[in-house]
Design a protein around this motif. Structure first.
Motif, PDB file in Angstrom:
ATOM      1  N   ALA A   5       0.801  -1.343   0.050  1.00  0.00           N
ATOM      2  CA  ALA A   5       0.008  -0.101   0.020  1.00  0.00           C
ATOM      3  C   ALA A   5       0.801   1.260  -0.021  1.00  0.00           C
ATOM      4  CB  ALA A   5      -1.045   0.108   1.339  1.00  0.00           C
ATOM      5  N   GLN A   6       2.026   1.147   0.838  1.00  0.00           N
ATOM      6  CA  GLN A   6       2.864   2.278   0.871  1.00  0.00           C
ATOM      7  C   GLN A   6       3.627   2.645  -0.445  1.00  0.00           C
ATOM      8  OE1 GLN A   6       5.418   1.094   4.201  1.00  0.00           O
ATOM      9  NE2 GLN A   6       4.435   2.709   5.532  1.00  0.00           N
ATOM     10  N   MET A   7       3.810   1.659  -1.302  1.00  0.00           N
ATOM     11  CA  MET A   7       4.646   1.718  -2.455  1.00  0.00           C
ATOM     12  C   MET A   7       3.585   2.174  -3.540  1.00  0.00           C
ATOM     13  SD  MET A   7       6.994  -1.735  -2.225  1.00  0.00           S
ATOM     14  CE  MET A   7       7.715  -1.512  -3.804  1.00  0.00           C
ATOM     15  N   SER A   8       2.403   1.669  -3.347  1.00  0.00           N
ATOM     16  CA  SER A   8       1.245   2.061  -4.586  1.00  0.00           C
ATOM     17  C   SER A   8       1.241   3.706  -4.117  1.00  0.00           C
ATOM     18  CB  SER A   8       0.029   1.405  -4.258  1.00  0.00           C
ATOM     19  OG  SER A   8       0.309  -0.071  -4.658  1.00  0.00           O
ATOM     20  N   GLY A   9       1.094   4.028  -2.837  1.00  0.00           N
ATOM     21  CA  GLY A   9       0.988   5.562  -2.621  1.00  0.00           C
ATOM     22  C   GLY A   9       1.867   6.293  -3.250  1.00  0.00           C
ATOM     23  N   ILE A  13       1.841   9.155  -6.160  1.00  0.00           N
ATOM     24  CA  ILE A  13       2.595  10.615  -5.809  1.00  0.00           C
ATOM     25  C   ILE A  13       3.356  11.008  -6.790  1.00  0.00           C
ATOM     26  CG2 ILE A  13       4.170  11.733  -4.257  1.00  0.00           C
ATOM     27  CD1 ILE A  13       2.618  10.346  -1.783  1.00  0.00           C
ATOM     28  N   HIS A  14       4.331  10.032  -7.155  1.00  0.00           N
ATOM     29  CA  HIS A  14       5.369  10.193  -8.240  1.00  0.00           C
ATOM     30  C   HIS A  14       4.666  10.777  -9.686  1.00  0.00           C
ATOM     31  CE1 HIS A  14       8.317   8.522  -5.735  1.00  0.00           C
ATOM     32  NE2 HIS A  14       9.193   8.448  -6.971  1.00  0.00           N
ATOM     33  N   GLN A  15       3.518  10.120  -9.948  1.00  0.00           N
ATOM     34  CA  GLN A  15       2.811  10.301 -11.073  1.00  0.00           C
ATOM     35  C   GLN A  15       2.102  11.600 -11.001  1.00  0.00           C
ATOM     36  OE1 GLN A  15       4.226   7.678 -13.170  1.00  0.00           O
ATOM     37  NE2 GLN A  15       2.679   8.574 -14.232  1.00  0.00           N
ATOM     38  N   PHE A  16       1.642  12.077  -9.741  1.00  0.00           N
ATOM     39  CA  PHE A  16       1.016  13.212  -9.576  1.00  0.00           C
ATOM     40  C   PHE A  16       2.202  14.412  -9.809  1.00  0.00           C
ATOM     41  CE2 PHE A  16       0.337  17.049  -6.794  1.00  0.00           C
ATOM     42  CZ  PHE A  16      -0.799  17.479  -7.261  1.00  0.00           C
ATOM     43  N   TYR A  17       3.272  14.219  -9.465  1.00  0.00           N
ATOM     44  CA  TYR A  17       4.527  15.322  -9.523  1.00  0.00           C
ATOM     45  C   TYR A  17       4.838  15.190 -10.878  1.00  0.00           C
ATOM     46  CZ  TYR A  17       4.111  16.811  -4.804  1.00  0.00           C
ATOM     47  OH  TYR A  17       3.464  17.462  -3.604  1.00  0.00           O
ATOM     48  N   ILE A  18       4.959  14.163 -11.588  1.00  0.00           N
ATOM     49  CA  ILE A  18       5.455  14.023 -12.783  1.00  0.00           C
ATOM     50  C   ILE A  18       4.495  14.859 -13.711  1.00  0.00           C
ATOM     51  CG2 ILE A  18       5.923  12.402 -14.778  1.00  0.00           C
ATOM     52  CD1 ILE A  18       6.744  10.173 -12.873  1.00  0.00           C
ATOM     53  N   ASP A  19       3.212  14.682 -13.721  1.00  0.00           N
ATOM     54  CA  ASP A  19       2.214  15.337 -14.405  1.00  0.00           C
ATOM     55  C   ASP A  19       2.376  17.067 -14.202  1.00  0.00           C
ATOM     56  OD1 ASP A  19       1.488  12.929 -15.585  1.00  0.00           O
ATOM     57  OD2 ASP A  19      -0.277  12.864 -14.201  1.00  0.00           O
ATOM     58  N   LYS A  20       2.567  17.323 -12.951  1.00  0.00           N
ATOM     59  CA  LYS A  20       2.596  18.697 -12.598  1.00  0.00           C
ATOM     60  C   LYS A  20       3.790  19.433 -13.357  1.00  0.00           C
ATOM     61  CE  LYS A  20      -0.651  19.586  -9.694  1.00  0.00           C
ATOM     62  NZ  LYS A  20      -1.758  20.604  -9.921  1.00  0.00           N
ATOM     63  N   HIS A  49      12.228   6.330 -11.421  1.00  0.00           N
ATOM     64  CA  HIS A  49      12.068   5.852  -9.942  1.00  0.00           C
ATOM     65  C   HIS A  49      10.825   5.116 -10.039  1.00  0.00           C
ATOM     66  CE1 HIS A  49      11.536   5.930  -5.463  1.00  0.00           C
ATOM     67  NE2 HIS A  49      12.647   5.489  -5.631  1.00  0.00           N
ATOM     68  N   ALA A  50       9.606   5.849 -10.604  1.00  0.00           N
ATOM     69  CA  ALA A  50       8.268   5.428 -10.793  1.00  0.00           C
ATOM     70  C   ALA A  50       8.398   3.949 -11.502  1.00  0.00           C
ATOM     71  CB  ALA A  50       7.427   6.157 -11.511  1.00  0.00           C
ATOM     72  N   ILE A  51       9.295   3.910 -12.377  1.00  0.00           N
ATOM     73  CA  ILE A  51       9.277   2.580 -13.186  1.00  0.00           C
ATOM     74  C   ILE A  51       9.846   1.376 -12.119  1.00  0.00           C
ATOM     75  CG2 ILE A  51      10.569   1.240 -15.133  1.00  0.00           C
ATOM     76  CD1 ILE A  51      10.627   3.858 -16.694  1.00  0.00           C
ATOM     77  N   VAL A  52      11.062   1.937 -11.538  1.00  0.00           N
ATOM     78  CA  VAL A  52      11.459   0.837 -10.378  1.00  0.00           C
ATOM     79  C   VAL A  52      10.321   0.419  -9.286  1.00  0.00           C
ATOM     80  CG1 VAL A  52      13.124   0.501  -8.713  1.00  0.00           C
ATOM     81  CG2 VAL A  52      13.799   1.716 -10.817  1.00  0.00           C
ATOM     82  N   LEU A  53       9.524   1.501  -8.926  1.00  0.00           N
ATOM     83  CA  LEU A  53       8.423   1.485  -7.967  1.00  0.00           C
ATOM     84  C   LEU A  53       7.529   0.368  -8.606  1.00  0.00           C
ATOM     85  CD1 LEU A  53       7.699   4.729  -6.150  1.00  0.00           C
ATOM     86  CD2 LEU A  53       8.219   2.534  -5.269  1.00  0.00           C
ATOM     87  N   ASP A  55       7.928  -1.714 -10.996  1.00  0.00           N
ATOM     88  CA  ASP A  55       8.354  -3.275 -11.117  1.00  0.00           C
ATOM     89  C   ASP A  55       8.465  -3.697  -9.528  1.00  0.00           C
ATOM     90  OD1 ASP A  55       8.657  -2.785 -13.687  1.00  0.00           O
ATOM     91  OD2 ASP A  55      10.979  -2.566 -13.758  1.00  0.00           O
ATOM     92  N   ASP A  56       8.797  -3.411  -8.653  1.00  0.00           N
ATOM     93  CA  ASP A  56       8.786  -3.682  -7.316  1.00  0.00           C
ATOM     94  C   ASP A  56       7.219  -4.193  -6.784  1.00  0.00           C
ATOM     95  OD1 ASP A  56      11.447  -3.505  -7.363  1.00  0.00           O
ATOM     96  OD2 ASP A  56      11.393  -1.619  -5.931  1.00  0.00           O
ATOM     97  N   ILE A  57       6.326  -3.110  -7.313  1.00  0.00           N
ATOM     98  CA  ILE A  57       4.931  -3.608  -6.954  1.00  0.00           C
ATOM     99  C   ILE A  57       4.671  -4.944  -7.750  1.00  0.00           C
ATOM    100  CG2 ILE A  57       2.661  -2.756  -7.420  1.00  0.00           C
ATOM    101  CD1 ILE A  57       3.545   0.195  -6.730  1.00  0.00           C
ATOM    102  N   ALA A  58       4.732  -5.046  -8.785  1.00  0.00           N
ATOM    103  CA  ALA A  58       4.476  -6.269  -9.847  1.00  0.00           C
ATOM    104  C   ALA A  58       5.140  -7.305  -9.228  1.00  0.00           C
ATOM    105  CB  ALA A  58       5.079  -6.160 -11.116  1.00  0.00           C
ATOM    106  N   ASP A  59       6.505  -7.150  -8.765  1.00  0.00           N
ATOM    107  CA  ASP A  59       7.085  -8.483  -7.995  1.00  0.00           C
ATOM    108  C   ASP A  59       6.483  -8.934  -6.839  1.00  0.00           C
ATOM    109  OD1 ASP A  59       8.902  -8.518 -10.137  1.00  0.00           O
ATOM    110  OD2 ASP A  59      10.563  -7.356  -9.044  1.00  0.00           O
ATOM    111  N   ILE A  60       5.966  -7.922  -6.029  1.00  0.00           N
ATOM    112  CA  ILE A  60       5.334  -8.465  -4.691  1.00  0.00           C
ATOM    113  C   ILE A  60       4.068  -8.891  -5.042  1.00  0.00           C
ATOM    114  CG2 ILE A  60       4.357  -7.169  -2.617  1.00  0.00           C
ATOM    115  CD1 ILE A  60       6.506  -5.083  -2.614  1.00  0.00           C
ATOM    116  N   GLU A  61       3.091  -8.186  -5.921  1.00  0.00           N
ATOM    117  CA  GLU A  61       1.900  -8.796  -6.371  1.00  0.00           C
ATOM    118  C   GLU A  61       1.985 -10.299  -6.834  1.00  0.00           C
ATOM    119  OE1 GLU A  61       0.288  -5.853  -8.934  1.00  0.00           O
ATOM    120  OE2 GLU A  61      -0.643  -4.689  -7.316  1.00  0.00           O
TER     121      GLU A  61
END
Length: 64
Positions: A5-9, A13-20, A49-53, A55-61
């Motif tokens: 959940a923290q990683m997804s959050g 956040i990364h996507q929000f700031y990338i868009d901004k 960093h978002a790509i790494v996150l 990938d990590d989320i996909a691995d955990i899932e």
């Protein structure tokens, strides 16, 4: 290690700031190209960093 959940959050956040950053970069492109380039570089680092996150989320899932 952060929870899923923290990683997804963090990813959201990364996507929000990338868009901004990209939106602001487009606004500044004509008036301040150096600042626009800096914002583009920051967005690129966050994107990496978002790509790494993601990938990590996909691995955990997959492990669950």
């Amino acid at each position: 290690m952060p929870s899923l959940a923290q990683m997804s959050g963090l990813l959201h956040i990364h996507q929000f700031y990338i868009d901004k950053l990209k939106a602001k970069q487009e606004q500044l492109f004509e008036s301040d190209p150096e600042l626009a380039m800096l914002l583009d570089n920051v967005a690129a680092v966050l994107s990496e960093h978002a790509i790494v996150l993601a990938d990590d989320i996909a691995d955990i899932e997959c492990d669950d």
